[in-house]
Motif scaffolding. Structure first.
Motif, mmCIF file in Angstrom:
data_model
loop_
_atom_site.group_PDB
_atom_site.id
_atom_site.type_symbol
_atom_site.label_atom_id
_atom_site.label_comp_id
_atom_site.label_asym_id
_atom_site.label_seq_id
_atom_site.Cartn_x
_atom_site.Cartn_y
_atom_site.Cartn_z
ATOM 1 N N UNK A 140 1.190 -1.126 -0.113
ATOM 2 C CA UNK A 140 -0.041 0.010 -0.024
ATOM 3 C C UNK A 140 0.945 1.136 0.085
ATOM 4 N N UNK A 141 0.651 2.084 -1.205
ATOM 5 C CA UNK A 141 1.620 3.046 -1.399
ATOM 6 C C UNK A 141 3.136 2.950 -1.142
ATOM 7 N N UNK A 142 3.593 1.867 -1.766
ATOM 8 C CA UNK A 142 5.084 1.552 -1.841
ATOM 9 C C UNK A 142 5.495 1.158 -3.127
ATOM 10 N N UNK A 143 6.881 1.163 -3.278
ATOM 11 C CA UNK A 143 7.546 0.863 -4.406
ATOM 12 C C UNK A 143 8.686 -0.101 -4.403
ATOM 13 N N UNK A 144 8.653 -1.159 -5.322
ATOM 14 C CA UNK A 144 10.289 -1.888 -5.349
ATOM 15 C C UNK A 144 10.798 -1.459 -6.513
ATOM 16 N N UNK A 145 11.909 -0.652 -6.518
ATOM 17 C CA UNK A 145 12.795 -0.371 -7.837
ATOM 18 C C UNK A 145 14.075 -0.803 -7.842
ATOM 19 N N UNK A 146 14.323 -1.386 -8.894
ATOM 20 C CA UNK A 146 15.629 -1.829 -9.341
ATOM 21 C C UNK A 146 16.350 -1.838 -10.713
ATOM 22 N N UNK A 147 17.384 -1.188 -11.033
ATOM 23 C CA UNK A 147 17.751 -1.165 -12.223
ATOM 24 C C UNK A 147 18.355 -2.229 -12.880
ATOM 25 N N UNK A 148 19.042 -3.163 -12.155
ATOM 26 C CA UNK A 148 19.637 -4.155 -12.612
ATOM 27 C C UNK A 148 19.385 -5.646 -12.232
ATOM 28 N N UNK A 149 18.748 -5.622 -11.387
ATOM 29 C CA UNK A 149 18.199 -6.778 -10.818
ATOM 30 C C UNK A 149 16.819 -7.435 -11.157
ATOM 31 N N UNK A 150 16.438 -8.698 -10.440
ATOM 32 C CA UNK A 150 15.352 -9.441 -10.706
ATOM 33 C C UNK A 150 14.352 -9.124 -9.258
ATOM 34 N N UNK A 151 12.979 -9.180 -9.377
ATOM 35 C CA UNK A 151 12.027 -9.228 -8.417
ATOM 36 C C UNK A 151 11.339 -10.487 -8.363
ATOM 37 N N UNK A 152 11.536 -11.225 -7.157
ATOM 38 C CA UNK A 152 11.146 -12.815 -7.035
ATOM 39 C C UNK A 152 10.078 -12.506 -5.883
ATOM 40 N N UNK A 153 8.823 -12.856 -5.873
ATOM 41 C CA UNK A 153 7.880 -13.188 -5.057
ATOM 42 C C UNK A 153 7.495 -14.585 -4.842
ATOM 43 N N UNK A 154 7.368 -15.204 -3.631
ATOM 44 C CA UNK A 154 6.847 -16.282 -3.383
ATOM 45 C C UNK A 154 5.597 -16.165 -2.036
ATOM 46 N N UNK A 155 4.679 -16.018 -2.639
ATOM 47 C CA UNK A 155 3.494 -15.592 -1.672
ATOM 48 C C UNK A 155 2.204 -16.261 -1.842
ATOM 49 N N UNK A 156 1.725 -16.658 -0.747
ATOM 50 C CA UNK A 156 0.581 -17.398 -0.676
ATOM 51 C C UNK A 156 -0.820 -16.836 -1.166
ATOM 52 N N UNK A 157 -0.887 -15.533 -0.596
ATOM 53 C CA UNK A 157 -1.971 -14.469 -0.937
ATOM 54 C C UNK A 157 -1.437 -13.040 -1.481
ATOM 55 N N UNK A 158 -1.827 -12.667 -2.622
ATOM 56 C CA UNK A 158 -1.387 -11.439 -2.796
ATOM 57 C C UNK A 158 -2.346 -10.424 -3.129
ATOM 58 N N UNK A 159 -2.498 -9.405 -2.586
ATOM 59 C CA UNK A 159 -3.680 -8.244 -2.772
ATOM 60 C C UNK A 159 -2.875 -7.086 -3.445
#
Length: 298
Positions: A140-159
């Motif tokens: 909520x009102x947040x950011x994940x920012x990376x120029x060179x990497x990857x973003x990995x999420x392992x989540x049961x429930x994503x809203x």
């Protein structure tokens, strides 16, 4: 209050870095910082004009606890790599979590055993990859920012129902989710990557999702529901080479839009596959090549 040593190790059952005056707390260690709260870690207070700085340069920042919560005021977490190992709930408010700009491999990892709530203008800024593992994630009102990497999420429930942005222009976003709901109407892309790969073990419900990528693949081992008057909008900045949707059933796409807002930036290849049936109601699709396949009914 300030703690500055070559290396800092704080260990207790409960740890509270609480500000009791109009000042700030600074913890710095050039060989790394370890905060080990065997139960609860509380950071910050509700007093105005206060902030908490936890800086480990050029070392790693490691935080362990059963429960982690920050106050509504400003907090800065910095390190070459940042590891948050939380067995229970994670609540991060108004934080800047970043790795050193001197390295393109700086990792930020949040391993939570239960809910993860990240809100109040929190920015997560890894130079390298970002990893998230938890039971329930509601940004909520947040950011994940990376120029060179990857973003990995392992989540049961994503809203995805509040303002958010996940962005890695040169990397990939990989999500492995049991159940996902996307219902945040944005004027700009909220998921931006070179490639987006979302795997749903159970059900995906999409009201609105705006993304920007060259390759998008949505896979559900159960059903994908595209609700009425919604839309999943590809990028208008460059060509989407591949856009694939694969599920047992794709249900009730009523007044749904699968079309870029600028026609000359159309999808190159659109692929829709279902194991049982595909239902399209008042759907707008635009692509150079469109292929639809179902084991039973379309």
């Amino acid at each position: 209050a300030e703690v500055a040593c070559p290396s800092v190790h704080i260990s207790a059952v409960n740890v509270s870095l609480a500000i009791l005056s109009r000042s700030h707390i600074r913890v710095s260690g050039v060989r790394g910082i370890t905060i080990d709260a065997r139960h609860t870690l509380m950071i910050g207070s509700d007093l105005p004009w206060t902030r908490t700085d936890i800086q480990a340069f050029p070392g790693n920042l490691t935080i362990s606890a059963m429960y982690l919560e920050t106050s509504n005021l400003a907090h800065v977490f910095q390190g070459d790599n940042i590891f948050m190992n939380i067995n229970g709930t994670v609540i991060l408010r108004q934080c800047i979590i970043s790795t050193s700009s001197s390295s393109s491999s700086g990792l930020i990892s949040i391993m939570g055993g239960a809910e993860c709530f990240i809100s109040n203008t929190t920015d997560i800024l890894p130079q390298g990859d970002f990893h998230l593992n938890c039971t329930r994630f509601e940004p909520s009102d947040m950011r994940i920012l990376t120029d060179f990497g990857n973003i990995y999420m392992n989540v049961h429930t994503l809203l995805l129902v509040h303002p958010y942005q996940f962005k890695t222009p040169s990397g990939s976003i990989v999500m492995n989710v049991d159940r996902m709901t996307a219902d945040y109407s944005a004027s700009v892309p909220t998921i931006v990557a070179n490639a987006i790969n979302i795997t749903i073990q159970d059900v995906m419900i999409v009201d609105y999702l705006r993304f920007e990528a060259r390759m998008v693949y949505l896979k559900s081992y159960n059903n994908i529901y595209f609700n009425a008057q919604g839309g999943m909008f590809p990028s208008t900045n460059y060509l989407v080479n591949y856009y694939g949707i694969d599920a047992d059933n794709i249900v009730s796409m009523d007044s749904w839009r699968l079309v870029p807002e600028v026609h000359n930036h159309a999808v190159e290849y659109l692929y829709i596959r279902t194991g049982v049936y595909l239902r399209l109601d008042k759907v707008i699709m635009e692509a150079s090549h469109i292929q639809m396949h179902s084991q039973q009914n379309i």
